[in-house]
Scaffold this motif. Structure first.
Motif, PDB file in Angstrom:
ATOM      1  N   LEU A  83      28.842  58.410 -19.508  1.00 36.82           N
ATOM      2  CA  LEU A  83      29.036  58.582 -18.063  1.00 36.82           C
ATOM      3  C   LEU A  83      28.520  59.938 -17.591  1.00 36.82           C
ATOM      4  CD1 LEU A  83      32.596  57.071 -17.544  1.00 36.82           C
ATOM      5  CD2 LEU A  83      30.453  56.218 -16.616  1.00 36.82           C
ATOM      6  N   LEU A  84      28.496  60.915 -18.500  1.00 32.99           N
ATOM      7  CA  LEU A  84      27.979  62.232 -18.110  1.00 32.99           C
ATOM      8  C   LEU A  84      26.489  62.182 -17.807  1.00 32.99           C
ATOM      9  CD1 LEU A  84      29.790  64.495 -20.741  1.00 32.99           C
ATOM     10  CD2 LEU A  84      30.276  64.344 -18.308  1.00 32.99           C
ATOM     11  N   ASP A  85      25.828  61.158 -18.320  1.00 37.57           N
ATOM     12  CA  ASP A  85      24.396  60.986 -18.080  1.00 37.57           C
ATOM     13  C   ASP A  85      23.655  62.295 -18.376  1.00 37.57           C
ATOM     14  OD1 ASP A  85      22.145  59.641 -17.496  1.00 37.57           O
ATOM     15  OD2 ASP A  85      22.411  59.580 -15.336  1.00 37.57           O
ATOM     16  N   LEU A  86      23.855  62.769 -19.605  1.00 38.79           N
ATOM     17  CA  LEU A  86      23.387  64.098 -19.980  1.00 38.79           C
ATOM     18  C   LEU A  86      21.914  64.337 -19.734  1.00 38.79           C
ATOM     19  CD1 LEU A  86      25.177  64.360 -23.436  1.00 38.79           C
ATOM     20  CD2 LEU A  86      25.874  65.377 -21.275  1.00 38.79           C
ATOM     21  N   HIS A  87      21.116  63.303 -19.978  1.00 41.53           N
ATOM     22  CA  HIS A  87      19.673  63.508 -19.943  1.00 41.53           C
ATOM     23  C   HIS A  87      19.096  63.447 -18.541  1.00 41.53           C
ATOM     24  CE1 HIS A  87      19.963  63.287 -24.205  1.00 41.53           C
ATOM     25  NE2 HIS A  87      20.385  62.045 -24.176  1.00 41.53           N
ATOM     26  N   ALA A  88      19.954  63.170 -17.552  1.00 44.87           N
ATOM     27  CA  ALA A  88      19.434  63.023 -16.197  1.00 44.87           C
ATOM     28  C   ALA A  88      19.137  64.369 -15.567  1.00 44.87           C
ATOM     29  CB  ALA A  88      20.436  62.255 -15.341  1.00 44.87           C
ATOM     30  N   ARG A  89      19.637  65.467 -16.161  1.00 45.40           N
ATOM     31  CA  ARG A  89      19.515  66.768 -15.507  1.00 45.40           C
ATOM     32  C   ARG A  89      18.165  67.396 -15.727  1.00 45.40           C
ATOM     33  NH1 ARG A  89      25.677  68.606 -16.915  1.00 45.40           N
ATOM     34  NH2 ARG A  89      26.530  66.697 -16.123  1.00 45.40           N
ATOM     35  N   GLY A 134      16.920  63.840 -25.601  1.00 41.58           N
ATOM     36  CA  GLY A 134      16.011  63.927 -24.463  1.00 41.58           C
ATOM     37  C   GLY A 134      14.856  64.869 -24.738  1.00 41.58           C
ATOM     38  N   LEU A 135      14.681  65.861 -23.863  1.00 41.40           N
ATOM     39  CA  LEU A 135      13.581  66.810 -24.046  1.00 41.40           C
ATOM     40  C   LEU A 135      13.918  67.889 -25.074  1.00 41.40           C
ATOM     41  CD1 LEU A 135      11.578  67.479 -20.805  1.00 41.40           C
ATOM     42  CD2 LEU A 135      11.136  65.959 -22.705  1.00 41.40           C
ATOM     43  N   GLY A 136      14.944  67.643 -25.860  1.00 42.22           N
ATOM     44  CA  GLY A 136      15.205  68.509 -27.005  1.00 42.22           C
ATOM     45  C   GLY A 136      14.246  68.233 -28.144  1.00 42.22           C
ATOM     46  N   LEU A 137      13.543  67.116 -28.082  1.00 43.86           N
ATOM     47  CA  LEU A 137      12.620  66.811 -29.176  1.00 43.86           C
ATOM     48  C   LEU A 137      11.395  67.739 -29.207  1.00 43.86           C
ATOM     49  CD1 LEU A 137      12.000  65.075 -31.619  1.00 43.86           C
ATOM     50  CD2 LEU A 137      10.893  63.419 -30.115  1.00 43.86           C
ATOM     51  N   PRO A 138      10.770  68.048 -28.055  1.00 45.54           N
ATOM     52  CA  PRO A 138       9.572  68.903 -28.138  1.00 45.54           C
ATOM     53  C   PRO A 138       9.778  70.225 -28.885  1.00 45.54           C
ATOM     54  CG  PRO A 138       9.655  67.855 -25.998  1.00 45.54           C
ATOM     55  CD  PRO A 138      10.939  67.482 -26.699  1.00 45.54           C
ATOM     56  N   GLY A 197      15.192  68.553 -49.356  1.00 44.21           N
ATOM     57  CA  GLY A 197      15.897  67.351 -49.783  1.00 44.21           C
ATOM     58  C   GLY A 197      15.662  66.230 -48.779  1.00 44.21           C
ATOM     59  N   ARG A 198      16.704  65.516 -48.465  1.00 43.90           N
ATOM     60  CA  ARG A 198      16.577  64.428 -47.489  1.00 43.90           C
ATOM     61  C   ARG A 198      16.184  64.985 -46.127  1.00 43.90           C
ATOM     62  NH1 ARG A 198      19.180  59.608 -48.607  1.00 43.90           N
ATOM     63  NH2 ARG A 198      20.454  59.541 -50.478  1.00 43.90           N
ATOM     64  N   LEU A 199      15.456  64.184 -45.369  1.00 46.69           N
ATOM     65  CA  LEU A 199      15.122  64.553 -43.996  1.00 46.69           C
ATOM     66  C   LEU A 199      15.557  63.419 -43.082  1.00 46.69           C
ATOM     67  CD1 LEU A 199      13.847  66.234 -41.768  1.00 46.69           C
ATOM     68  CD2 LEU A 199      11.592  65.362 -42.443  1.00 46.69           C
ATOM     69  N   GLU A 200      16.547  63.708 -42.262  1.00 44.95           N
ATOM     70  CA  GLU A 200      17.092  62.731 -41.322  1.00 44.95           C
ATOM     71  C   GLU A 200      16.772  63.197 -39.908  1.00 44.95           C
ATOM     72  OE1 GLU A 200      19.318  59.971 -41.520  1.00 44.95           O
ATOM     73  OE2 GLU A 200      19.172  59.861 -43.718  1.00 44.95           O
ATOM     74  N   ILE A 201      16.196  62.317 -39.115  1.00 44.00           N
ATOM     75  CA  ILE A 201      15.928  62.649 -37.709  1.00 44.00           C
ATOM     76  C   ILE A 201      16.692  61.657 -36.843  1.00 44.00           C
ATOM     77  CG2 ILE A 201      14.176  62.894 -35.917  1.00 44.00           C
ATOM     78  CD1 ILE A 201      12.138  63.463 -38.137  1.00 44.00           C
ATOM     79  N   VAL A 202      17.457  62.176 -35.917  1.00 51.19           N
ATOM     80  CA  VAL A 202      18.182  61.337 -34.964  1.00 51.19           C
ATOM     81  C   VAL A 202      17.739  61.757 -33.569  1.00 51.19           C
ATOM     82  CG1 VAL A 202      20.439  60.540 -34.183  1.00 51.19           C
ATOM     83  CG2 VAL A 202      20.150  61.294 -36.549  1.00 51.19           C
ATOM     84  N   TYR A 203      17.219  60.806 -32.823  1.00 48.92           N
ATOM     85  CA  TYR A 203      16.675  61.128 -31.501  1.00 48.92           C
ATOM     86  C   TYR A 203      17.298  60.203 -30.464  1.00 48.92           C
ATOM     87  CZ  TYR A 203      13.142  61.407 -27.743  1.00 48.92           C
ATOM     88  OH  TYR A 203      12.507  61.548 -26.541  1.00 48.92           O
ATOM     89  N   GLY A 204      17.864  60.800 -29.433  1.00 47.79           N
ATOM     90  CA  GLY A 204      18.477  60.013 -28.368  1.00 47.79           C
ATOM     91  C   GLY A 204      17.861  60.338 -27.026  1.00 47.79           C
ATOM     92  N   ALA A 252      21.223  71.826 -40.314  1.00 46.69           N
ATOM     93  CA  ALA A 252      20.998  70.963 -39.158  1.00 46.69           C
ATOM     94  C   ALA A 252      20.301  71.743 -38.056  1.00 46.69           C
ATOM     95  CB  ALA A 252      22.328  70.411 -38.653  1.00 46.69           C
ATOM     96  N   PHE A 253      19.329  71.080 -37.427  1.00 43.74           N
ATOM     97  CA  PHE A 253      18.644  71.637 -36.261  1.00 43.74           C
ATOM     98  C   PHE A 253      18.946  70.706 -35.083  1.00 43.74           C
ATOM     99  CE2 PHE A 253      15.063  72.985 -39.382  1.00 43.74           C
ATOM    100  CZ  PHE A 253      15.808  74.065 -39.815  1.00 43.74           C
ATOM    101  N   VAL A 254      19.552  71.255 -34.039  1.00 50.23           N
ATOM    102  CA  VAL A 254      20.026  70.429 -32.927  1.00 50.23           C
ATOM    103  C   VAL A 254      19.482  70.983 -31.621  1.00 50.23           C
ATOM    104  CG1 VAL A 254      22.063  69.465 -31.784  1.00 50.23           C
ATOM    105  CG2 VAL A 254      22.166  70.030 -34.231  1.00 50.23           C
ATOM    106  N   CYS A 255      18.895  70.118 -30.803  1.00 50.60           N
ATOM    107  CA  CYS A 255      18.371  70.576 -29.515  1.00 50.60           C
ATOM    108  C   CYS A 255      18.515  69.460 -28.487  1.00 50.60           C
ATOM    109  CB  CYS A 255      16.904  70.988 -29.650  1.00 50.60           C
ATOM    110  SG  CYS A 255      16.263  71.815 -28.176  1.00 50.60           S
ATOM    111  N   GLY A 256      19.057  69.808 -27.335  1.00 55.00           N
ATOM    112  CA  GLY A 256      19.234  68.829 -26.271  1.00 55.00           C
ATOM    113  C   GLY A 256      20.145  69.400 -25.215  1.00 55.00           C
ATOM    114  N   PRO A 257      20.676  68.548 -24.344  1.00 62.89           N
ATOM    115  CA  PRO A 257      21.628  69.048 -23.346  1.00 62.89           C
ATOM    116  C   PRO A 257      22.811  69.726 -24.046  1.00 62.89           C
ATOM    117  CG  PRO A 257      20.996  66.783 -22.872  1.00 62.89           C
ATOM    118  CD  PRO A 257      20.436  67.108 -24.217  1.00 62.89           C
TER     119      PRO A 257
END
Lengths: 156, 288
Positions: A150-156, B130-134, B151-158, B216-221
């Motif tokens: 619901l926060l729609d995080l990626h919309a910002r 989101g645009l955390g991938l670039p 070692g293992r390489l896991e990528i999770v992209y939303g 872990a490398f994390v980037c996003g909102p």
């Protein structure tokens, strides 16, 4: 008198994360009338508004939980995969599905009868408590995930 | 006796001035989504910025409009840079309107990036929202270049919806590789999408790694990074080994102006990549 559950189904239920480690007698009891069932891609597992007489332990594949209406395209709000549980409407009155569920991959499930499990939980409160301690996180996780959606995080 | 007059302030237009952008030519523009483009730029002359490390950012200058901090999404020979820009304001609107042959100003690279070298011999979990991938893309390619060192390489992209996924073709290529495991999820989708649906944290239980030896490398909102870091730490990944890339209102980009101050850190200088251990108490605070 009911037939003894299929030993293979009992074993498979006992190995699913929802039941793993719980009392073997409890697993045996809830396995009454449980079956294994496969679904092809796009085959429906549940239809919103219809009686939720069963729930599914997904052992392989993927199921989309959808919501839609005649004037809106169906929207997938969550997918459920191997090791997860599909369905809680069987536990909560009025026992009707809240969502549509559709296989988006070839999917294998264990189908448990809601009435059998409810009866077992009611007759054995200790088992019932331990089971609900396992089951509540499923609901809590879905609630939290919905809140984050619901926060729609990626919309910002 | 009269005091010595102060030295003339340096002209920002002078070469070598820390605020002087270097002109780059736009070589290619690729539309990623309706509001996001990937720009490939190359130096117009002999001057170029130093080689960016994965996770660093530059200031991109839309001439006459302003500057915006943009993560480096890729590099190439002869000083070539790749940036993915989403139209969210006046400057980024101008940047997304650039066409091949146009000029853009570049200064940088700035900040501290992903500790890719320090993570050798460890399992790596990359989580992008989101645009955390670039900003993670150069780290992913650095890991793949030296794949046997990790070692293992896991990528999770939303992403929000399937049409908001960037680098779609590249992602298909990653999906075919056997030396990494990729999960892609969207927050909502129509029936044309047969992939996962759910926020990015719902995919973490399926990620395969040994927590005690994982970086872990994390980037996003920001909320996504907080929830992801919490989930990783709950699974046993050390907070010191969980790195997030902070986004703040960077102006000078060299730790002078303070616009990007976040607690005790200037994100432009001390970050943008910081360990979750230094942020865990700050991330839940409002209006920081």
């Amino acid at each position: 008198m009911t037939a003894a559950p299929d030993p293979e189904v009992v074993r498979a239920i006992g190995e699913h994360p929802l039941f793993r480690g719980l009392d073997a007698a409890f697993v045996h009891a809830v396995a009454e009338q449980a079956t294994e069932r496969r679904f092809a891609v796009d085959e429906r597992l549940a239809t919103e508004g219809t009686p939720a007489e069963v729930f599914y332990l997904v052992t392989d594949g993927k199921v989309a939980l959808e919501i839609g209406s005649a004037d809106q395209p169906h929207l997938t709000v969550e997918t459920v995969g191997a090791g997860e549980v599909l369905g809680w409407s069987w536990l909560v009155p009025p026992h009707r599905w809240r969502f549509d569920a559709r296989a988006v991959k070839a999917t294998r499930t264990l189908v448990l009868q809601g009435e059998v499990v409810r009866r077992t939980l009611a007759h054995h409160p200790t088992w019932g408590y331990l089971f609900l301690v396992r089951f509540m996180p499923v609901l809590a996780d879905r609630l939290e995930n919905t809140r984050v959606q619901l926060l729609d995080l990626h919309a910002r | 006796m009269l005091a010595e007059p102060p030295p003339e302030p340096a002209d920002p237009a002078d070469e070598g001035h820390p605020f002087a952008p270097i002109p780059y030519a736009v070589r290619a523009v690729a539309a990623e989504t309706p509001d996001t483009v990937t720009l490939t730029v190359e130096p117009r002359g002999s001057r170029r910025i130093g080689p960016p490390q994965p996770g660093q950012f530059v200031m991109l200058y839309a001439f006459g409009i302003g500057e915006s901090p943009i993560g480096v999404a890729g590099t190439g020979p002869d000083g070539l840079l790749v940036h993915t820009v989403r139209n969210v304001g006046r400057v980024t609107a101008a940047l997304t309107r650039l066409t091949p042959g146009d000029t853009v100003g570049v200064r940088g690279p700035y900040g501290h990036g992903w500790p890719v070298a320090e993570a050798r011999d460890r399992d790596i979990v990359v989580v992008a929202g989101g645009l955390g991938l670039p900003p993670l893309r150069p780290a992913i390619y650095r890991l793949l270049q030296q794949r046997e060192a990790y070692g293992r390489l896991e990528i999770v992209y939303g992403a929000r919806t399937p049409k908001d996924l960037v680098y779609y073709e590249e992602i298909q290529g990653w999906r075919r590789r056997r030396d990494l495991r990729l999960q892609v999820t969207v927050d909502a989708a129509g029936r044309e999408w047969y992939g996962d649906v759910g926020v990015v944290t719902t995919r973490l239980p399926d990620a395969r790694f040994e927590p005690s030896r994982t970086t872990a490398f994390v980037c996003g909102p920001e909320i996504m990074m907080r929830l992801t870091a919490q989930a990783l730490v709950a699974r046993g990944v050390a907070p010191e080994a969980t790195w997030v890339s902070m986004e703040r209102n960077m102006k000078c980009a060299i730790g002078l102006c303070g616009h990007c101050q976040y607690g005790p850190s200037f994100v432009c200088r001390d970050g943008p990549v910081l360990p979750y251990s230094s942020l865990a108490k700050l991330l839940p605070l409002r209006e920081l």
